[in-house]
Design a protein around this motif. Sequence first.
Motif, PDB file in Angstrom:
ATOM      1  N   ILE A  72       9.498   2.684  -0.829  1.00 51.20           N
ATOM      2  CA  ILE A  72       8.288   3.103  -1.560  1.00 51.20           C
ATOM      3  C   ILE A  72       8.633   3.950  -2.776  1.00 51.20           C
ATOM      4  CG2 ILE A  72       6.722   2.949   0.418  1.00 51.20           C
ATOM      5  CD1 ILE A  72       6.888   5.969   0.696  1.00 51.20           C
ATOM      6  N   ASP A  73       9.839   4.538  -2.797  1.00 50.63           N
ATOM      7  CA  ASP A  73      10.219   5.343  -3.955  1.00 50.63           C
ATOM      8  C   ASP A  73      10.364   4.518  -5.226  1.00 50.63           C
ATOM      9  OD1 ASP A  73      10.170   7.746  -2.617  1.00 50.63           O
ATOM     10  OD2 ASP A  73      12.291   7.707  -2.091  1.00 50.63           O
ATOM     11  N   LEU A  74      10.412   3.185  -5.099  1.00 46.04           N
ATOM     12  CA  LEU A  74      10.405   2.336  -6.291  1.00 46.04           C
ATOM     13  C   LEU A  74       9.148   2.534  -7.123  1.00 46.04           C
ATOM     14  CD1 LEU A  74      11.719  -1.124  -4.989  1.00 46.04           C
ATOM     15  CD2 LEU A  74      12.879   0.406  -6.585  1.00 46.04           C
ATOM     16  N   ILE A  75       8.096   3.028  -6.509  1.00 43.25           N
ATOM     17  CA  ILE A  75       6.857   3.275  -7.248  1.00 43.25           C
ATOM     18  C   ILE A  75       7.125   4.147  -8.468  1.00 43.25           C
ATOM     19  CG2 ILE A  75       4.625   4.471  -7.118  1.00 43.25           C
ATOM     20  CD1 ILE A  75       4.436   3.491  -4.208  1.00 43.25           C
ATOM     21  N   HIS A  76       8.060   5.083  -8.347  1.00 47.34           N
ATOM     22  CA  HIS A  76       8.363   5.981  -9.464  1.00 47.34           C
ATOM     23  C   HIS A  76       8.949   5.237 -10.665  1.00 47.34           C
ATOM     24  CE1 HIS A  76       7.409   9.401  -7.012  1.00 47.34           C
ATOM     25  NE2 HIS A  76       8.384   9.157  -6.155  1.00 47.34           N
ATOM     26  N   GLU A  77       9.452   4.025 -10.451  1.00 51.31           N
ATOM     27  CA  GLU A  77      10.046   3.243 -11.535  1.00 51.31           C
ATOM     28  C   GLU A  77       9.024   2.392 -12.275  1.00 51.31           C
ATOM     29  OE1 GLU A  77      13.258   3.868 -12.108  1.00 51.31           O
ATOM     30  OE2 GLU A  77      13.152   5.198 -10.346  1.00 51.31           O
ATOM     31  N   GLN A  78       7.802   2.308 -11.781  1.00 50.81           N
ATOM     32  CA  GLN A  78       6.788   1.450 -12.393  1.00 50.81           C
ATOM     33  C   GLN A  78       6.179   2.117 -13.624  1.00 50.81           C
ATOM     34  OE1 GLN A  78       4.003  -0.293  -9.594  1.00 50.81           O
ATOM     35  NE2 GLN A  78       5.550  -0.319  -7.968  1.00 50.81           N
ATOM     36  N   ARG A  79       5.771   1.283 -14.578  1.00 51.29           N
ATOM     37  CA  ARG A  79       5.254   1.778 -15.848  1.00 51.29           C
ATOM     38  C   ARG A  79       3.904   1.162 -16.189  1.00 51.29           C
ATOM     39  NH1 ARG A  79       8.378   4.842 -14.554  1.00 51.29           N
ATOM     40  NH2 ARG A  79      10.261   5.617 -15.601  1.00 51.29           N
ATOM     41  N   PHE A  80       3.090   0.942 -15.182  1.00 51.00           N
ATOM     42  CA  PHE A  80       1.753   0.420 -15.457  1.00 51.00           C
ATOM     43  C   PHE A  80       0.918   1.453 -16.208  1.00 51.00           C
ATOM     44  CE2 PHE A  80       2.996  -2.238 -11.807  1.00 51.00           C
ATOM     45  CZ  PHE A  80       2.717  -3.493 -12.315  1.00 51.00           C
ATOM     46  N   THR A  81       1.099   2.728 -15.860  1.00 48.89           N
ATOM     47  CA  THR A  81       0.402   3.824 -16.538  1.00 48.89           C
ATOM     48  C   THR A  81       1.412   4.915 -16.880  1.00 48.89           C
ATOM     49  OG1 THR A  81      -0.130   4.828 -14.398  1.00 48.89           O
ATOM     50  CG2 THR A  81      -1.817   3.435 -15.398  1.00 48.89           C
ATOM     51  N   LYS A  82       1.146   5.655 -17.937  1.00 47.49           N
ATOM     52  CA  LYS A  82       2.068   6.716 -18.351  1.00 47.49           C
ATOM     53  C   LYS A  82       2.158   7.834 -17.318  1.00 47.49           C
ATOM     54  CE  LYS A  82       1.630   6.040 -23.359  1.00 47.49           C
ATOM     55  NZ  LYS A  82       1.234   6.656 -24.650  1.00 47.49           N
ATOM     56  N   GLY A 136       1.708   7.495 -14.090  1.00 46.68           N
ATOM     57  CA  GLY A 136       2.106   7.012 -12.771  1.00 46.68           C
ATOM     58  C   GLY A 136       0.974   6.833 -11.791  1.00 46.68           C
ATOM     59  N   SER A 137      -0.275   6.909 -12.255  1.00 48.96           N
ATOM     60  CA  SER A 137      -1.410   6.817 -11.335  1.00 48.96           C
ATOM     61  C   SER A 137      -1.663   5.396 -10.850  1.00 48.96           C
ATOM     62  CB  SER A 137      -2.677   7.358 -12.016  1.00 48.96           C
ATOM     63  OG  SER A 137      -2.971   6.609 -13.190  1.00 48.96           O
ATOM     64  N   GLY A 138      -1.239   4.417 -11.628  1.00 48.15           N
ATOM     65  CA  GLY A 138      -1.432   3.027 -11.244  1.00 48.15           C
ATOM     66  C   GLY A 138      -0.127   2.372 -10.845  1.00 48.15           C
ATOM     67  N   TRP A 139      -0.133   1.678  -9.723  1.00 43.68           N
ATOM     68  CA  TRP A 139       1.096   1.050  -9.225  1.00 43.68           C
ATOM     69  C   TRP A 139       0.738  -0.067  -8.251  1.00 43.68           C
ATOM     70  CZ3 TRP A 139       0.597   2.130  -4.086  1.00 43.68           C
ATOM     71  CH2 TRP A 139       0.045   3.372  -3.724  1.00 43.68           C
ATOM     72  N   ILE A 140       1.766  -0.834  -7.860  1.00 41.46           N
ATOM     73  CA  ILE A 140       1.575  -1.960  -6.943  1.00 41.46           C
ATOM     74  C   ILE A 140       2.615  -1.880  -5.832  1.00 41.46           C
ATOM     75  CG2 ILE A 140       1.651  -4.479  -6.689  1.00 41.46           C
ATOM     76  CD1 ILE A 140       0.744  -4.704  -9.602  1.00 41.46           C
ATOM     77  N   VAL A 141       2.165  -2.114  -4.609  1.00 43.10           N
ATOM     78  CA  VAL A 141       3.048  -2.281  -3.447  1.00 43.10           C
ATOM     79  C   VAL A 141       2.661  -3.597  -2.786  1.00 43.10           C
ATOM     80  CG1 VAL A 141       3.577  -1.434  -1.123  1.00 43.10           C
ATOM     81  CG2 VAL A 141       3.494   0.159  -3.048  1.00 43.10           C
ATOM     82  N   THR A 142       3.647  -4.345  -2.326  1.00 41.34           N
ATOM     83  CA  THR A 142       3.373  -5.637  -1.698  1.00 41.34           C
ATOM     84  C   THR A 142       3.868  -5.660  -0.256  1.00 41.34           C
ATOM     85  OG1 THR A 142       5.478  -6.598  -2.420  1.00 41.34           O
ATOM     86  CG2 THR A 142       3.607  -6.823  -3.908  1.00 41.34           C
ATOM     87  N   ASN A 143       3.225  -6.496   0.569  1.00 43.53           N
ATOM     88  CA  ASN A 143       3.800  -6.812   1.879  1.00 43.53           C
ATOM     89  C   ASN A 143       4.366  -8.230   1.834  1.00 43.53           C
ATOM     90  OD1 ASN A 143       0.790  -7.243   1.916  1.00 43.53           O
ATOM     91  ND2 ASN A 143       1.313  -8.395   3.752  1.00 43.53           N
ATOM     92  N   PRO A 144       5.301  -8.548   2.723  1.00 45.48           N
ATOM     93  CA  PRO A 144       6.047  -9.801   2.592  1.00 45.48           C
ATOM     94  C   PRO A 144       5.270 -11.026   3.058  1.00 45.48           C
ATOM     95  CG  PRO A 144       7.301  -8.122   3.795  1.00 45.48           C
ATOM     96  CD  PRO A 144       5.878  -7.663   3.737  1.00 45.48           C
ATOM     97  N   ASN A 145       5.899 -12.150   2.846  1.00 51.10           N
ATOM     98  CA  ASN A 145       5.458 -13.425   3.392  1.00 51.10           C
ATOM     99  C   ASN A 145       5.311 -13.326   4.909  1.00 51.10           C
ATOM    100  OD1 ASN A 145       6.995 -15.960   4.786  1.00 51.10           O
ATOM    101  ND2 ASN A 145       5.517 -16.664   3.280  1.00 51.10           N
ATOM    102  N   CYS A 146       4.388 -14.110   5.455  1.00 51.23           N
ATOM    103  CA  CYS A 146       4.050 -13.993   6.876  1.00 51.23           C
ATOM    104  C   CYS A 146       5.160 -14.466   7.814  1.00 51.23           C
ATOM    105  CB  CYS A 146       2.760 -14.758   7.170  1.00 51.23           C
ATOM    106  SG  CYS A 146       2.719 -16.434   6.491  1.00 51.23           S
TER     107      CYS A 146
END
Length: 351
Positions: free
Chosen positions: A128-138, A140-150
């Motif tokens: 989940i710490d990868l969230i800090h690497e996202q740049r959707f917003t300056k 950091g308030s906007g981000w995406i996390v996914t769950n895997p294929n079933c």
Amino acid sequence: MTSFRVGLLGATGAVGQKFIKILENHPWFQITALGASKRSAGKPYAEAANWIESTPMPESVKQLKVLECKSELFKDVDFVFSGLDSSVATDIEGDFAKAGIPVISNAKNYRTDPTVPLLIPEVNPDHIDLIHEQRFTKDGSGWIVTNPNCVAVPLTTSLKPLHDAFGISSLVVTSMQAISGAGYPGVPSLDIMGNVIPYIGGEESKIRQEPLKLLGTLSKGAVKYADFPIEATATRVPVINGHLLSITVGLKMKADLDEIRDAMNNWKSPIHELDLPSAPEFPLKVHTDPRYPQPRLHADSEGGMQTAVGRIRQAHVMDVSYIAMAHNTVRGAAGGAILNAELLVRKGFLK
């Protein structure tokens, strides 16, 4: 615990309905906004949705007006779950993240993005710490996390103890996937009744790729993928719920069956102490009866959140073979995403 206002994208589809069913009495999350296609927008949910769940539609959502999946219409939510079809998920989920609205997605579109966590909380919570690497917003308030294929969920969960204890050198897996995994209306009855379809488009590439990210190590803001080949065959079988997998594994360190069973039986979930509402007490169950697991008997174990393993045996090719199974629309879809959200609350990413 703070109550969170939750939006749901793709609310009228099969996965969206499963989200609604599971969230009906959730202690932390309350659905306050529902999003779907233009065709459904403006209608009360009870009118817009062809309800296919086995329990009645919750009263709490019946009169909610369905919105188009536009971020400006969801300003009063704390985050959104996405059950969107992959054909539209990239743009819509990206738009929400850029608007500062966190997205917890069941769609495949961002799973391979190097800055987006592909998450099974019991397997790789540190990602989940990868969230800090996202740049959707300056900010950091906007981000995406996914769950895997079933399929990747029970496959990777069952592999995790073996990967940690012995290392994995190679893997062959054949999936026998339930028809609910095809959505609604799904597979035509004349194609699936009394039959097995030995191909599911786009599925095998996800089974080959996603476990390697899930079992990878996080270092300096990036995931170093696990490195072993996976040969995957995906089939559709006339079962309603529960994907069953036949798995054969090559190990880097040789181990006998007792050691392999002990590794699985003694594996401890890293989130066990976090007291997450949706977390199964036993995320991995090892059955000793050679007839188990079976989708009809075990898909609903621990609210559909458990991965079941059985028929652990010495392999004549490679090292060990076994069967794994999990509920595809709960553990492999909506329930897995909800557990991701609970972990994100506990770790302070949702406030």
